[in-house]
Scaffold this motif. Structure first.
Motif, mmCIF file in Angstrom:
data_model
loop_
_atom_site.group_PDB
_atom_site.id
_atom_site.type_symbol
_atom_site.label_atom_id
_atom_site.label_comp_id
_atom_site.label_asym_id
_atom_site.label_seq_id
_atom_site.Cartn_x
_atom_site.Cartn_y
_atom_site.Cartn_z
ATOM 1 N N SER A 190 0.860 -1.086 -0.062
ATOM 2 C CA SER A 190 0.049 0.026 -0.022
ATOM 3 C C SER A 190 0.811 1.295 0.120
ATOM 4 O O SER A 190 1.861 1.294 0.769
ATOM 5 N N LYS A 191 0.406 2.197 -0.834
ATOM 6 C CA LYS A 191 1.216 3.600 -0.727
ATOM 7 C C LYS A 191 1.133 4.194 0.683
ATOM 8 O O LYS A 191 1.590 5.126 0.652
ATOM 9 N N LYS A 192 0.209 3.739 1.769
ATOM 10 C CA LYS A 192 -0.078 4.451 2.780
ATOM 11 C C LYS A 192 1.107 4.062 3.732
ATOM 12 O O LYS A 192 1.240 5.013 4.760
ATOM 13 N N VAL A 193 1.728 3.088 3.578
ATOM 14 C CA VAL A 193 3.102 2.709 4.418
ATOM 15 C C VAL A 193 3.936 4.037 4.419
ATOM 16 O O VAL A 193 4.601 4.226 3.406
ATOM 17 N N ARG A 194 4.202 4.361 5.681
ATOM 18 C CA ARG A 194 5.165 5.549 5.891
ATOM 19 C C ARG A 194 6.454 5.126 6.404
ATOM 20 O O ARG A 194 7.294 5.625 6.334
ATOM 21 N N LEU A 195 6.367 4.260 7.444
ATOM 22 C CA LEU A 195 7.329 3.546 8.273
ATOM 23 C C LEU A 195 7.431 2.338 8.397
ATOM 24 O O LEU A 195 6.433 1.611 8.581
ATOM 25 N N ASN A 245 7.245 14.518 16.540
ATOM 26 C CA ASN A 245 7.680 14.005 15.210
ATOM 27 C C ASN A 245 8.627 12.892 15.208
ATOM 28 O O ASN A 245 8.949 12.377 16.479
ATOM 29 N N LEU A 246 8.973 12.368 14.300
ATOM 30 C CA LEU A 246 9.705 11.060 14.022
ATOM 31 C C LEU A 246 11.086 11.232 14.888
ATOM 32 O O LEU A 246 11.407 10.113 15.400
ATOM 33 N N PRO A 268 19.823 0.875 17.889
ATOM 34 C CA PRO A 268 18.874 1.660 16.827
ATOM 35 C C PRO A 268 19.195 2.656 16.025
ATOM 36 O O PRO A 268 20.088 3.579 16.326
ATOM 37 N N VAL A 269 19.009 2.546 14.644
ATOM 38 C CA VAL A 269 19.426 3.659 13.556
ATOM 39 C C VAL A 269 18.361 3.752 12.952
ATOM 40 O O VAL A 269 17.187 3.121 12.631
ATOM 41 N N LEU A 270 18.061 4.922 12.651
ATOM 42 C CA LEU A 270 16.830 5.802 12.027
ATOM 43 C C LEU A 270 17.415 6.176 10.562
ATOM 44 O O LEU A 270 18.620 6.873 10.334
ATOM 45 N N TYR A 271 16.627 5.866 9.498
ATOM 46 C CA TYR A 271 16.777 6.099 8.194
ATOM 47 C C TYR A 271 15.718 6.969 7.610
ATOM 48 O O TYR A 271 14.529 6.713 7.795
ATOM 49 N N VAL A 272 16.011 8.055 6.904
ATOM 50 C CA VAL A 272 14.884 8.886 6.391
ATOM 51 C C VAL A 272 15.157 9.135 4.864
ATOM 52 O O VAL A 272 16.050 9.061 4.281
ATOM 53 N N LYS A 273 13.897 9.081 4.069
ATOM 54 C CA LYS A 273 13.984 9.006 2.605
ATOM 55 C C LYS A 273 14.807 10.329 2.290
ATOM 56 O O LYS A 273 14.496 11.528 2.645
ATOM 57 N N SER A 277 12.960 15.152 5.968
ATOM 58 C CA SER A 277 13.605 15.445 7.359
ATOM 59 C C SER A 277 12.552 14.545 8.357
ATOM 60 O O SER A 277 11.541 14.943 8.293
ATOM 61 N N ALA A 278 13.419 13.835 9.330
ATOM 62 C CA ALA A 278 12.789 13.255 10.516
ATOM 63 C C ALA A 278 11.896 14.324 11.245
ATOM 64 O O ALA A 278 10.682 13.749 11.721
ATOM 65 N N GLN A 279 12.302 15.477 11.436
ATOM 66 C CA GLN A 279 11.704 16.642 12.250
ATOM 67 C C GLN A 279 10.122 16.816 11.615
ATOM 68 O O GLN A 279 9.377 17.560 12.202
#
Length: 306
Positions: A190-195, A245-246, A268-273, A277-279
């Motif tokens: 689904s295109k709804k998946v964000r994370l 926010n993320l 833990p590591v966070l990756y953003v497209k 911005s994660a903010q």
């Protein structure tokens, strides 16, 4: 008295002068005619030039308008591609769990309980739905996504040092799923998946592989203990539920590990497209959620043409 030779000489000179004068007068007439033609050509060329310059100005204006329209169109396409989705009225979290019999026992039931308790105590609890699937097999992933249409996919279980996720093969044994397969599944979802949250050991490569398809992904860069996985996940979803926010949710989840005296806050590591911005990524809207002051791509383009 003038002799015959002098007379003939004088007469010849006069005749030559008359002939020369006639020739000059003829040349002058021809030159005047030529000059008139040149003046007419100049006037005609000036008129044509003026007309072409006016047409060129009009074309430049039309081209400028076309360029502006195209720039705005491209800007809108870019903004659509990189713009985080807005907080939804109902955030759906899909929890996928796998702990095959031939793998070390994990406290997945405790993790689910801790997450659901944290969500229930959050401000945005009424806007969050939580679904869980157990003993997940490879094809169960697409089935579960189609059934629940989630914004967040959370996987808990084992991971390998090769960046593979361990699922159930249907007989209680291990079935390895590569990061490429997981990325392909996400791309078709689904295109709804964000994370996508991989709460599994060595899942950093999985997170890196899928972040091109979704706004963000979380993985683990090494092994993670049961207690650390539970504390981190519970606080993360609590913060999400309070409209953080993320980046804030991720940082608060790491802080929770420190507060509990669990020295795994760097796991833990966070990756953003790229382009996001994660903010700027907020899953659940809150009255306290700050508005982003970032100038949009569209506004920057409009400023250029204004």
């Amino acid at each position: 008295m003038m002799n015959d030779k002098e007379f003939e000489k004088a007469q010849a000179s006069i005749m030559n002068k008359k002939a020369k004068l006639m020739k000059l007068r003829s040349d002058r007439a021809e030159a005047c005619k030529k000059m008139s033609e040149i003046e007419q050509a100049i006037a005609r060329t000036e008129k044509e030039l003026l007309g072409e310059e006016n047409d060129f100005i009009v074309l430049c204006g039309q081209k400028s308008q076309l360029l502006r329209e195209r720039a705005l169109q491209v800007g809108e396409e870019i903004e659509q591609a990189i713009r985080p989705q807005q907080p939804v009225d109902k955030l759906t979290i899909l929890f996928l769990a796998a702990n095959p019999q031939d793998t070390q026992k994990l406290a997945l039931d405790k993790e689910v309980r801790s997450i659901t308790d944290a969500i229930r105590r959050s401000e945005g609890r009424d806007g969050i739905e939580f679904f869980s699937r157990w003993a997940v097999q490879s094809l169960d992933i697409l089935q579960a996504i189609n059934e629940t249409d989630p914004e967040i996919i959370h996987f808990s279980g084992h991971g390998s040092e090769k960046g593979e996720i361990v699922l159930d093969d249907g007989s209680g044994n291990m079935a390895m799923v590569s990061k490429e397969a997981m990325a392909a599944a996400v791309a078709s979802a689904s295109k709804k998946v964000r994370l996508i949250f991989f709460n599994a050991c060595f899942s950093q490569k999985e997170a890196q592989a899928v972040v091109e398809k979704v706004e963000a992904a979380i993985g683990m860069n090494t092994e993670i203990g049961d207690e650390a996985a539970i504390v981190f996940a519970a606080q993360f979803y609590s913060s999400v539920g309070f409209g953080q926010n993320l980046q804030q949710a991720f940082d608060q989840a790491k802080a929770a590990l420190l507060l509990k005296g669990i020295a795994e806050e760097n796991t833990p590591v966070l990756y953003v497209k790229k382009g996001l911005s994660a903010q700027e990524i907020v899953m659940v809207e809150s009255e306290a959620t700050p508005k982003s002051g970032t100038v949009s791509v569209m506004q920057r383009i409009k400023n250029i043409f204004s």
